[in-house]
Write a protein that holds these residues in place. Structure first.
Motif, PDB file in Angstrom:
ATOM      1  N   SER A  74     -13.007  -2.102  27.845  1.00  0.00           N
ATOM      2  CA  SER A  74     -13.336  -3.399  28.452  1.00  0.00           C
ATOM      3  C   SER A  74     -14.117  -4.288  27.489  1.00  0.00           C
ATOM      4  CB  SER A  74     -14.131  -3.188  29.743  1.00  0.00           C
ATOM      5  OG  SER A  74     -13.371  -2.479  30.694  1.00  0.00           O
ATOM      6  N   PHE A  75     -15.157  -3.728  26.858  1.00  0.00           N
ATOM      7  CA  PHE A  75     -15.941  -4.514  25.906  1.00  0.00           C
ATOM      8  C   PHE A  75     -15.076  -4.974  24.733  1.00  0.00           C
ATOM      9  CE2 PHE A  75     -19.927  -2.482  27.645  1.00  0.00           C
ATOM     10  CZ  PHE A  75     -20.539  -3.675  28.012  1.00  0.00           C
ATOM     11  N   SER A  76     -14.219  -4.080  24.237  1.00  0.00           N
ATOM     12  CA  SER A  76     -13.354  -4.434  23.118  1.00  0.00           C
ATOM     13  C   SER A  76     -12.344  -5.503  23.526  1.00  0.00           C
ATOM     14  CB  SER A  76     -12.619  -3.180  22.603  1.00  0.00           C
ATOM     15  OG  SER A  76     -13.541  -2.187  22.180  1.00  0.00           O
ATOM     16  N   SER A  77     -11.786  -5.369  24.727  1.00  0.00           N
ATOM     17  CA  SER A  77     -10.835  -6.367  25.227  1.00  0.00           C
ATOM     18  C   SER A  77     -11.493  -7.731  25.372  1.00  0.00           C
ATOM     19  CB  SER A  77     -10.272  -5.924  26.580  1.00  0.00           C
ATOM     20  OG  SER A  77      -9.576  -4.704  26.468  1.00  0.00           O
ATOM     21  N   MET A  78     -12.741  -7.742  25.847  1.00  0.00           N
ATOM     22  CA  MET A  78     -13.439  -9.004  26.034  1.00  0.00           C
ATOM     23  C   MET A  78     -13.694  -9.687  24.692  1.00  0.00           C
ATOM     24  SD  MET A  78     -16.726  -9.771  28.478  1.00  0.00           S
ATOM     25  CE  MET A  78     -17.845  -8.686  27.610  1.00  0.00           C
ATOM     26  N   ALA A  79     -14.014  -8.897  23.655  1.00  0.00           N
ATOM     27  CA  ALA A  79     -14.240  -9.470  22.328  1.00  0.00           C
ATOM     28  C   ALA A  79     -12.965 -10.087  21.772  1.00  0.00           C
ATOM     29  CB  ALA A  79     -14.775  -8.393  21.382  1.00  0.00           C
ATOM     30  N   VAL A  80     -11.852  -9.363  21.892  1.00  0.00           N
ATOM     31  CA  VAL A  80     -10.570  -9.868  21.391  1.00  0.00           C
ATOM     32  C   VAL A  80     -10.145 -11.105  22.178  1.00  0.00           C
ATOM     33  CG1 VAL A  80      -8.110  -9.360  21.143  1.00  0.00           C
ATOM     34  CG2 VAL A  80      -9.824  -7.637  20.520  1.00  0.00           C
ATOM     35  N   ASP A 137     -16.069 -33.505  29.159  1.00  0.00           N
ATOM     36  CA  ASP A 137     -14.733 -33.066  28.744  1.00  0.00           C
ATOM     37  C   ASP A 137     -14.618 -31.561  28.957  1.00  0.00           C
ATOM     38  OD1 ASP A 137     -12.219 -32.823  27.653  1.00  0.00           O
ATOM     39  OD2 ASP A 137     -12.932 -32.839  25.574  1.00  0.00           O
ATOM     40  N   VAL A 138     -13.917 -31.162  30.009  1.00  0.00           N
ATOM     41  CA  VAL A 138     -13.717 -29.748  30.317  1.00  0.00           C
ATOM     42  C   VAL A 138     -12.253 -29.396  30.080  1.00  0.00           C
ATOM     43  CG1 VAL A 138     -13.848 -27.954  32.088  1.00  0.00           C
ATOM     44  CG2 VAL A 138     -15.563 -29.779  32.030  1.00  0.00           C
ATOM     45  N   ALA A 139     -12.024 -28.494  29.137  1.00  0.00           N
ATOM     46  CA  ALA A 139     -10.657 -28.068  28.839  1.00  0.00           C
ATOM     47  C   ALA A 139     -10.181 -27.069  29.884  1.00  0.00           C
ATOM     48  CB  ALA A 139     -10.595 -27.445  27.451  1.00  0.00           C
ATOM     49  N   LEU A 140      -8.949 -27.207  30.313  1.00  0.00           N
ATOM     50  CA  LEU A 140      -8.357 -26.292  31.283  1.00  0.00           C
ATOM     51  C   LEU A 140      -7.545 -25.221  30.560  1.00  0.00           C
ATOM     52  CD1 LEU A 140      -7.070 -28.877  33.930  1.00  0.00           C
ATOM     53  CD2 LEU A 140      -9.148 -27.464  34.054  1.00  0.00           C
ATOM     54  N   PRO A 141      -7.533 -24.002  31.087  1.00  0.00           N
ATOM     55  CA  PRO A 141      -6.680 -22.975  30.486  1.00  0.00           C
ATOM     56  C   PRO A 141      -5.213 -23.380  30.589  1.00  0.00           C
ATOM     57  CG  PRO A 141      -8.274 -22.004  32.008  1.00  0.00           C
ATOM     58  CD  PRO A 141      -8.324 -23.480  32.213  1.00  0.00           C
ATOM     59  N   ASN A 142      -4.447 -23.068  29.559  1.00  0.00           N
ATOM     60  CA  ASN A 142      -3.013 -23.326  29.598  1.00  0.00           C
ATOM     61  C   ASN A 142      -2.266 -22.012  29.727  1.00  0.00           C
ATOM     62  OD1 ASN A 142      -3.012 -22.178  26.980  1.00  0.00           O
ATOM     63  ND2 ASN A 142      -3.356 -24.193  26.048  1.00  0.00           N
ATOM     64  N   ALA A 143      -0.975 -22.060  29.597  1.00  0.00           N
ATOM     65  CA  ALA A 143      -0.152 -20.858  29.786  1.00  0.00           C
ATOM     66  C   ALA A 143      -0.516 -19.759  28.789  1.00  0.00           C
ATOM     67  CB  ALA A 143       1.333 -21.220  29.651  1.00  0.00           C
ATOM     68  N   GLN A 144      -0.978 -20.166  27.597  1.00  0.00           N
ATOM     69  CA  GLN A 144      -1.322 -19.180  26.575  1.00  0.00           C
ATOM     70  C   GLN A 144      -2.717 -18.588  26.781  1.00  0.00           C
ATOM     71  OE1 GLN A 144       0.172 -22.269  25.639  1.00  0.00           O
ATOM     72  NE2 GLN A 144       2.104 -21.115  25.683  1.00  0.00           N
ATOM     73  N   THR A 145      -3.661 -19.427  27.198  1.00  0.00           N
ATOM     74  CA  THR A 145      -5.047 -18.955  27.295  1.00  0.00           C
ATOM     75  C   THR A 145      -5.411 -18.382  28.663  1.00  0.00           C
ATOM     76  OG1 THR A 145      -5.806 -21.195  27.898  1.00  0.00           O
ATOM     77  CG2 THR A 145      -5.824 -20.606  25.549  1.00  0.00           C
ATOM     78  N   ALA A 146      -4.684 -18.752  29.713  1.00  0.00           N
ATOM     79  CA  ALA A 146      -5.030 -18.289  31.069  1.00  0.00           C
ATOM     80  C   ALA A 146      -5.077 -16.768  31.192  1.00  0.00           C
ATOM     81  CB  ALA A 146      -4.059 -18.890  32.085  1.00  0.00           C
ATOM     82  N   PRO A 147      -4.092 -16.024  30.645  1.00  0.00           N
ATOM     83  CA  PRO A 147      -4.177 -14.557  30.741  1.00  0.00           C
ATOM     84  C   PRO A 147      -5.401 -13.989  30.033  1.00  0.00           C
ATOM     85  CG  PRO A 147      -1.940 -15.240  30.182  1.00  0.00           C
ATOM     86  CD  PRO A 147      -2.808 -16.445  30.049  1.00  0.00           C
ATOM     87  N   TRP A 148      -5.765 -14.590  28.893  1.00  0.00           N
ATOM     88  CA  TRP A 148      -6.944 -14.128  28.161  1.00  0.00           C
ATOM     89  C   TRP A 148      -8.207 -14.413  28.957  1.00  0.00           C
ATOM     90  CZ3 TRP A 148      -5.952 -10.856  24.548  1.00  0.00           C
ATOM     91  CH2 TRP A 148      -4.831 -10.984  23.729  1.00  0.00           C
ATOM     92  N   VAL A 149      -8.288 -15.566  29.598  1.00  0.00           N
ATOM     93  CA  VAL A 149      -9.447 -15.917  30.420  1.00  0.00           C
ATOM     94  C   VAL A 149      -9.583 -14.948  31.584  1.00  0.00           C
ATOM     95  CG1 VAL A 149     -10.366 -17.654  32.016  1.00  0.00           C
ATOM     96  CG2 VAL A 149      -9.473 -18.370  29.784  1.00  0.00           C
ATOM     97  N   PHE A 150      -8.465 -14.645  32.233  1.00  0.00           N
ATOM     98  CA  PHE A 150      -8.488 -13.685  33.342  1.00  0.00           C
ATOM     99  C   PHE A 150      -8.953 -12.312  32.846  1.00  0.00           C
ATOM    100  CE2 PHE A 150      -6.356 -10.550  36.116  1.00  0.00           C
ATOM    101  CZ  PHE A 150      -6.915 -10.910  37.327  1.00  0.00           C
ATOM    102  N   LEU A 151      -8.490 -11.921  31.645  1.00  0.00           N
ATOM    103  CA  LEU A 151      -8.898 -10.638  31.064  1.00  0.00           C
ATOM    104  C   LEU A 151     -10.403 -10.616  30.815  1.00  0.00           C
ATOM    105  CD1 LEU A 151      -8.297  -7.876  29.833  1.00  0.00           C
ATOM    106  CD2 LEU A 151      -7.720  -9.032  27.683  1.00  0.00           C
ATOM    107  N   ILE A 152     -10.947 -11.723  30.307  1.00  0.00           N
ATOM    108  CA  ILE A 152     -12.396 -11.801  30.064  1.00  0.00           C
ATOM    109  C   ILE A 152     -13.175 -11.597  31.365  1.00  0.00           C
ATOM    110  CG2 ILE A 152     -14.273 -13.379  29.451  1.00  0.00           C
ATOM    111  CD1 ILE A 152     -12.365 -14.602  27.357  1.00  0.00           C
ATOM    112  N   GLY A 153     -12.735 -12.270  32.434  1.00  0.00           N
ATOM    113  CA  GLY A 153     -13.414 -12.145  33.728  1.00  0.00           C
ATOM    114  C   GLY A 153     -13.384 -10.733  34.271  1.00  0.00           C
TER     115      GLY A 153
END
Length: 294
Positions: A25-31, A207-223
Motif C-alpha cells: 500500500s505504501f509503495s503503491s501510494m508513492a508510485v 484553480d482546481v484541476a479535476l482528475p481525467n481518465a488517466q489520473t482518476a485511477p491513480w487518485v482512487f489508488l492513493i485514497g
C-alpha cells in the motif's frame, strides 16, 4: 510442549501477511503520487485522497453500525493531529516527485526518532539514555542519507526529512487519542478534516484541476492505499510485538528501491541503505529495550 512456539510462529506469519499489505500500500501510494504529480499539485492530491477516504469510512461505518463510536469531545486534539498529518503528507507527496523513492522512504523511517525527541514535550515521557542513543543514531543516519553538501541537500531531501517530523507529531497525538477513542472515530475525523483542509488549500489560487481518465485511477489508488496501509499496520501491531513488525516494515526500503529502479530508472544508492540501516538500528535498539522493560 510444542504448541506455544507453533502459535507464536503462526502469529508472526499473520503479522507478516498484514505487513505485506502495508508495504504494498505504501509503495503503491508513492508510485501513484508520482504518476499524478504532472497533472495535480500536492494539495489537490490530498483533497481527492481524503474525498475517497471519507466515502470508504462512511460506507464501512454505516455497514458495521460503527457510527456510535464517533466521538466529538476531543475535536481540538483531532484538529492538531490532522494539521500535522496533512502537512506531513503534503511534504511527503512533494518529495516523492523530486528525489529517488528510496531516499524518501529512508528519511521517513526517522519518524520514531522524532517521537523519542519530542515525546517529553508532547506526552511528558522521560528521555532515557537508550532513547537518547537511538536519537543520535537516527541523526547520523539522516546525515548519511541526505549527505548535506551542495550536491546532496535539496528541496526534496528537506521536505522528506521535514515530513518525518510532522508524522512523528501525528503518531504522538494519535497515541493520545487512542486512550479514549476507537479507530473508526480517528479515521472519520482524519478523512473529514483533511478533506476540508484539502479543499481550502487546493482552491486557494482559484484553480482546481479535476482528475481525467488517466489520473482518476491513480487518485482512487492513493485514497484506498492510504487507508489500507494504516489498517494493515495496525492489525500487524495488534497480533505481534513491535520488535517483529518494525523489521518487516523495513523491507519497504529495498522494495521501493527496486520499484524506483525498474519504473523510473533510479540508481540504487548504497549510502541510502547504509544510513537507513543506522536509522533502523537506532529504532530497533529502543524498541528492544522498551519491550524488555515492559
Amino acid at each position: 510442549m510444542t504448541k506455544a512456539p507453533q502459535d507464536a510462529t503462526g502469529q508472526v506469519l499473520k503479522a507478516a501477511l498484514w505487513m505485506t499489505g502495508s508495504i504494498a500500500s505504501f509503495s503503491s501510494m508513492a508510485v501513484a503520487g508520482r504518476e499524478v504529480s504532472g497533472s495535480l499539485d500536492t494539495f489537490e492530491i490530498m483533497m481527492y485522497r481524503s474525498m475517497v477516504g471519507v466515502i470508504i469510512v462512511c460506507v464501512l461505518a454505516g455497514a458495521t453500525g460503527a457510527w456510535r463510536s464517533i466521538e466529538t469531545e476531543r475535536l481540538g486534539t483531532h484538529t492538531m493531529r490532522n494539521l500535522a498529518h496533512f502537512t506531513g503528507q503534503n511534504l511527503w507527496f512533494y518529495a516523492v516527485t523530486v528525489i529517488p523513492l528510496a531516499q524518501v522512504f529512508a528519511l521517513e523511517f526517522t519518524s520514531p526518532i522524532w517521537v523519542i525527541v519530542l515525546s517529553p514535550l508532547v506526552l511528558g515521557e522521560r528521555l532515557t539514555l537508550v532513547r537518547g542513543l537511538a536519537a543520535i543514531m537516527g541523526f547520523i543516519g539522516i546525515l548519511i542519507v541526505a549527505r548535506p553538501d551542495m550536491a546532496g541537500l535539496n528541496a526534496g531531501v528537506i521536505t522528506a526529512a521535514s515530513s518525518a517530523i510532522f508524522f512523528a507529531l501525528t503518531i504522538m497525538l494519535t497515541k493520545r487519542l487512542t486512550r479514549t477513542e476507537g479507530i473508526t472515530s480517528i479515521l472519520f475525523w482524519l478523512t473529514v478534516m483533511q478533506l476540508v483542509m484539502g479543499v481550502v488549500m487546493a482552491s486557494w489560487d482559484g484553480d482546481v484541476a479535476l482528475p481525467n481518465a488517466q489520473t482518476a485511477p491513480w487518485v482512487f489508488l492513493i485514497g484506498c492505499a492510504g487507508l489500507l496501509a494504516h489498517f494493515c499496520l495496525t492489525n500487524a501491531l495488534a497480533i505481534a510485538p513491535a520488535t517483529v513488525v518494525v523489521p518487516i516494515d523495513f523491507i519497504r526500503l529495498p522494495t521501493i528501491a527496486v520499484i524506483g529502479m525498474l519504473a523510473y530508472n533510479e540508481a540504487i544508492d548504497i549510502w541510502v541503505f547504509v544510513g537507513a540501516l543506522i536509522i533502523f538500528a537506532g529504532n530497533y535498539l529502543n524498541l528492544w529495550v522498551e519491550t524488555r522493560r515492559s
